[in-house]
Design a protein around this motif. Sequence first.
Motif, PDB file in Angstrom:
ATOM      1  N   GLU A 547     -22.470   8.246  11.387  1.00 10.51           N
ATOM      2  CA  GLU A 547     -23.879   8.337  11.763  1.00 10.51           C
ATOM      3  C   GLU A 547     -24.070   8.673  13.243  1.00 10.51           C
ATOM      4  N   GLY A 548     -22.966   8.905  13.951  1.00  8.31           N
ATOM      5  CA  GLY A 548     -23.094   9.372  15.330  1.00  8.31           C
ATOM      6  C   GLY A 548     -22.653   8.409  16.406  1.00  8.31           C
ATOM      7  N   MET A 549     -22.145   7.227  16.066  1.00  7.31           N
ATOM      8  CA  MET A 549     -21.680   6.298  17.101  1.00  7.31           C
ATOM      9  C   MET A 549     -20.453   6.866  17.812  1.00  7.31           C
ATOM     10  N   ARG A 550     -20.470   6.837  19.135  1.00  2.00           N
ATOM     11  CA  ARG A 550     -19.339   7.321  19.927  1.00  2.00           C
ATOM     12  C   ARG A 550     -18.564   6.129  20.476  1.00  2.00           C
ATOM     13  N   PRO A 551     -17.276   5.996  20.154  1.00  2.00           N
ATOM     14  CA  PRO A 551     -16.474   4.868  20.653  1.00  2.00           C
ATOM     15  C   PRO A 551     -16.344   4.901  22.179  1.00  2.00           C
ATOM     16  N   LEU A 552     -15.889   3.784  22.724  1.00  2.00           N
ATOM     17  CA  LEU A 552     -15.703   3.669  24.175  1.00  2.00           C
ATOM     18  C   LEU A 552     -14.820   4.776  24.722  1.00  2.00           C
ATOM     19  N   LEU A 553     -13.747   5.096  23.995  1.00  2.00           N
ATOM     20  CA  LEU A 553     -12.801   6.090  24.491  1.00  2.00           C
ATOM     21  C   LEU A 553     -13.462   7.460  24.614  1.00  2.00           C
ATOM     22  N   GLU A 554     -14.260   7.828  23.631  1.00  2.00           N
ATOM     23  CA  GLU A 554     -14.929   9.120  23.686  1.00  2.00           C
ATOM     24  C   GLU A 554     -15.963   9.160  24.813  1.00  2.00           C
ATOM     25  N   GLU A 555     -16.700   8.054  24.999  1.00  2.00           N
ATOM     26  CA  GLU A 555     -17.661   7.990  26.108  1.00  2.00           C
ATOM     27  C   GLU A 555     -16.931   8.099  27.448  1.00  2.00           C
ATOM     28  N   GLY A 556     -15.772   7.461  27.525  1.00  2.00           N
ATOM     29  CA  GLY A 556     -14.995   7.539  28.756  1.00  2.00           C
ATOM     30  C   GLY A 556     -14.484   8.941  29.031  1.00  2.00           C
ATOM     31  N   ILE A 557     -14.038   9.642  27.993  1.00  2.00           N
ATOM     32  CA  ILE A 557     -13.548  11.010  28.167  1.00  2.00           C
ATOM     33  C   ILE A 557     -14.672  11.919  28.653  1.00  2.00           C
ATOM     34  N   GLU A 558     -15.900  11.661  28.206  1.00  2.00           N
ATOM     35  CA  GLU A 558     -17.033  12.442  28.693  1.00  2.00           C
ATOM     36  C   GLU A 558     -17.224  12.243  30.192  1.00  2.00           C
ATOM     37  N   LYS A 559     -17.024  11.009  30.678  1.00  7.53           N
ATOM     38  CA  LYS A 559     -17.142  10.756  32.121  1.00  7.53           C
ATOM     39  C   LYS A 559     -15.975  11.379  32.883  1.00  7.53           C
ATOM     40  N   ILE A 560     -14.812  11.498  32.245  1.00 11.12           N
ATOM     41  CA  ILE A 560     -13.693  12.210  32.872  1.00 11.12           C
ATOM     42  C   ILE A 560     -14.035  13.688  32.993  1.00 11.12           C
ATOM     43  N   ARG A 561     -14.622  14.264  31.931  1.00 10.56           N
ATOM     44  CA  ARG A 561     -14.986  15.683  31.937  1.00 10.56           C
ATOM     45  C   ARG A 561     -15.972  16.004  33.052  1.00 10.56           C
ATOM     46  N   ARG A 562     -16.874  15.064  33.339  1.00 11.91           N
ATOM     47  CA  ARG A 562     -17.875  15.276  34.379  1.00 11.91           C
ATOM     48  C   ARG A 562     -17.362  14.911  35.773  1.00 11.91           C
ATOM     49  N   GLY A 563     -16.110  14.458  35.872  1.00  9.84           N
ATOM     50  CA  GLY A 563     -15.531  14.142  37.176  1.00  9.84           C
ATOM     51  C   GLY A 563     -16.005  12.836  37.762  1.00  9.84           C
ATOM     52  N   VAL A 564     -16.493  11.911  36.901  1.00  9.80           N
ATOM     53  CA  VAL A 564     -17.002  10.630  37.387  1.00  9.80           C
ATOM     54  C   VAL A 564     -15.871   9.647  37.631  1.00  9.80           C
ATOM     55  N   THR A 565     -14.870   9.632  36.762  1.00 11.98           N
ATOM     56  CA  THR A 565     -13.772   8.668  36.874  1.00 11.98           C
ATOM     57  C   THR A 565     -12.471   9.335  36.447  1.00 11.98           C
ATOM     58  N   THR A 566     -11.390   8.563  36.423  1.00  6.89           N
ATOM     59  CA  THR A 566     -10.064   9.096  36.107  1.00  6.89           C
ATOM     60  C   THR A 566      -9.605   8.645  34.730  1.00  6.89           C
ATOM     61  N   LEU A 567      -8.623   9.351  34.213  1.00  4.17           N
ATOM     62  CA  LEU A 567      -8.069   9.000  32.909  1.00  4.17           C
ATOM     63  C   LEU A 567      -7.440   7.612  32.942  1.00  4.17           C
ATOM     64  N   GLU A 568      -6.771   7.276  34.047  1.00  2.06           N
ATOM     65  CA  GLU A 568      -6.131   5.958  34.140  1.00  2.06           C
ATOM     66  C   GLU A 568      -7.159   4.835  34.040  1.00  2.06           C
ATOM     67  N   GLU A 569      -8.331   5.024  34.647  1.00  2.00           N
ATOM     68  CA  GLU A 569      -9.381   4.004  34.578  1.00  2.00           C
ATOM     69  C   GLU A 569      -9.876   3.825  33.152  1.00  2.00           C
ATOM     70  N   ILE A 570     -10.065   4.917  32.431  1.00  4.70           N
ATOM     71  CA  ILE A 570     -10.559   4.825  31.053  1.00  4.70           C
ATOM     72  C   ILE A 570      -9.520   4.166  30.158  1.00  4.70           C
ATOM     73  N   LEU A 571      -8.266   4.537  30.315  1.00  5.82           N
ATOM     74  CA  LEU A 571      -7.218   3.924  29.494  1.00  5.82           C
ATOM     75  C   LEU A 571      -7.093   2.432  29.774  1.00  5.82           C
ATOM     76  N   ALA A 572      -7.360   2.032  31.018  1.00  4.72           N
ATOM     77  CA  ALA A 572      -7.272   0.616  31.372  1.00  4.72           C
ATOM     78  C   ALA A 572      -8.443  -0.173  30.813  1.00  4.72           C
ATOM     79  N   ALA A 573      -9.565   0.491  30.534  1.00  8.73           N
ATOM     80  CA  ALA A 573     -10.781  -0.225  30.137  1.00  8.73           C
ATOM     81  C   ALA A 573     -11.098  -0.113  28.657  1.00  8.73           C
ATOM     82  N   ALA A 574     -10.823   1.048  28.050  1.00 10.66           N
ATOM     83  CA  ALA A 574     -11.288   1.296  26.681  1.00 10.66           C
ATOM     84  C   ALA A 574     -10.401   0.605  25.665  1.00 10.66           C
TER      85      ALA A 574
END
Length: 743
Positions: A547-574
């Motif tokens: 139905e369209g829910m985006r998991p934490l990991l996908e939301e984090g990857i979107e912030k990586i794509r926009r240059g907001v944060t790093t992959l290491e930060e998302i892997l540590a949090a998601a």
Amino acid sequence: MRSGKRRLGELLVARGWLQQEDLDAVLAEQGERGTRLGALLVDKGILGEQTLLEVLSHQLGVETVEVTDRPGDADALAALPYAVAKRYRALPLRREPRLLYVAMPEPQDAEAIQALEFATGMRIHASLCSAREIDIALEQHYGMEEAVEKIVSNVAREADLDGSNASSVVQVDTPLPGEEAKGRASDPTRSMAPIIRLVNLILLEAVRKEASDVHFEPTRHGLQVRFRLDGLLRRRMSIPKYLQQSVLSRIKVTARMDIAKKRVPQDGGIRLQVDGRRLDLRVSSLPTFYGEKIVIRLLDQTERRVDLGTLGLEGESRRLLEACYRRPQGMILVTGPTGSGKSTTLQCILKDLRSEGINILTLEDPIEYELEGINQVQVQREAGLTFADSLRAILRQDPNVIMVGEIRDGETAEVAFRAALTGHLVLSTLHTNDTVSTITRLVDMGVPPFLISSALLAVISQRLVRRICPGCRAPEDPHPSALEALPDGALDSVDRFYRGRGCSRCEQTGYKGRVGVFELLVFSPAVRKDVAGGADEGAIRDRARGEGMRPLLEEGIEKIRRGVTTLEEILAAAYWDGPCATAQRKGPRPVPQSGCREGAAPRPGRPTIVYAEDDPAVREAVCLSLEALSCQVIPAADGQEGWEKVERHLPDLVVTDIEMPGLDGYGLLEKIRTNVATALIPVILLTGRNRCEDRMKGFLLGGDDYIEKPFDHRELLARVKRCLERSAFLAPPGPSRSGSSTG
């Protein structure tokens, strides 16, 4: 030594601590050397320092005292001039109207006692202490106030504060709501203005650096101060051991805690005005092996312009959440681990909902932030007012919106869910890994599935990740191990990765500030049906994703794509189901160092020295020499590089040449002395010019020692060791017992 009862040697033999033949041999040597018997026994290793003090205490009928780590009494120190105290080795301990308590290695010396009484105009009560402890304490206590005052004045001037008004920048206000004044002993920091101002400047820097917590941690070598910045603890400064008790006592007195209780945990609070901002400080003390650890939580009560978009919830997810909390009844849960920003998200929702026509009540433990126009209730467990009882009372207050700080038990959960079904919008938090597991957690707490499906409108799972510093952001690919941790295709949408290189704005970390990563589960009719039917987590998750829910990991990857944060930060949090070897929160990347070679970062437990020298050959030789002390040496080619490494590593000692291109040794020293994080670090100056003016300038700027080139490396090592010992880094654990005593 004579006594009304027995000589010292006779007493030692009688107690079995010394054989008669050993005593005879030592007495013969004593006659040749002309030293005290007790000092000779300790020097030869025949008798331990503690044993000698115990015997002398029994022989003389006086008590022994320990002065190591004992805070100085300003009134007592003021009663006895330093020159007299030094001459007779007498350390003032406590002062009464006509009586001065002192520690001495020879409390039976009538001539010394008479001289002290003449100098002070008071009667003297002498206790026994080792000579070495007294020598160290005299230098510490008599020089402490002047040295700290000079440091604080320099820091205050650099911080654009009037040196005479630095104490008023951090203004202590009234106690926090619900707090009563506790029984307190007298304040040992009275008349110690430099200590008060030092604590104020530490708090001022914490506020300006936007720290969430300040940790004062006693260690073997001193008092370590760490700030929690962007979710991670960073060491800010090391306070010498002899200042430890005074600093901790000042904090406890201000927080209205009992300074006489050092072996039980305590809580207190301070309300401050800092730079025109209102802050509440929650103070907690905990006994540790080396003293009390104090943690201060900083809560900024100034109205902040923060909304869901600022937190990082944007686009379709924000629109869906707003549609949920605009409904007149139901429940919204915000989930995540401690420190993930759940309370801040709820505050943003409440600020958006508050209006004249809506009655909003909150139930919190404790109340962290004061919200204008909202009725906030403090849970009082001691009075029998629990979350469940308070919630029942709130329901009789005609509320439209209820915020429950946390659902901690089944009783509170059931009352909250039933309130959500009877015409109230209920907001609360829960500790779970993601949105779907919240349902399982509620069922485990005893909430029926039909009640969950009927009442829940949405569940938000969130994490906080660090933002890349905009001042030093640059393209850089992540480590291969981070890429391998994700399934194939997960990063197809990311064209370029970014990372902060480290700059003064972000204090060389590459990160500045934090942003939220959100997973939003909206309870659609299909999801409600699955929950009511007892479907497992996997089935509910598949339904929600369909139905369209985006998991934490996908939301984090979107912030990586926009240059907001790093992959290491998302892997540590998601939280996700795949293996992730790199999903551990990391601090700043280690900078290679170790002597003059590139190697590992400094290891805790070994003193760290920054050495600034522009001559490569001299730098290499001195680094190798200093490593003989088991120190970790960080070399710098000039003063500017030296300052950058001092800022980054906060060493235990700085050794610097004076004549260097660009920023010279004097400039480096001045920068060190005007920064609160580095102001207490000892500095040794090296120079090839033998001029009185150079030495005077160095000492006036706050240098601790001065060595002329060329120098014998044994002299350098001796002076370095002396500086480290004075800062208590190389001191043995526990009270010092290595000095000589008289007998």
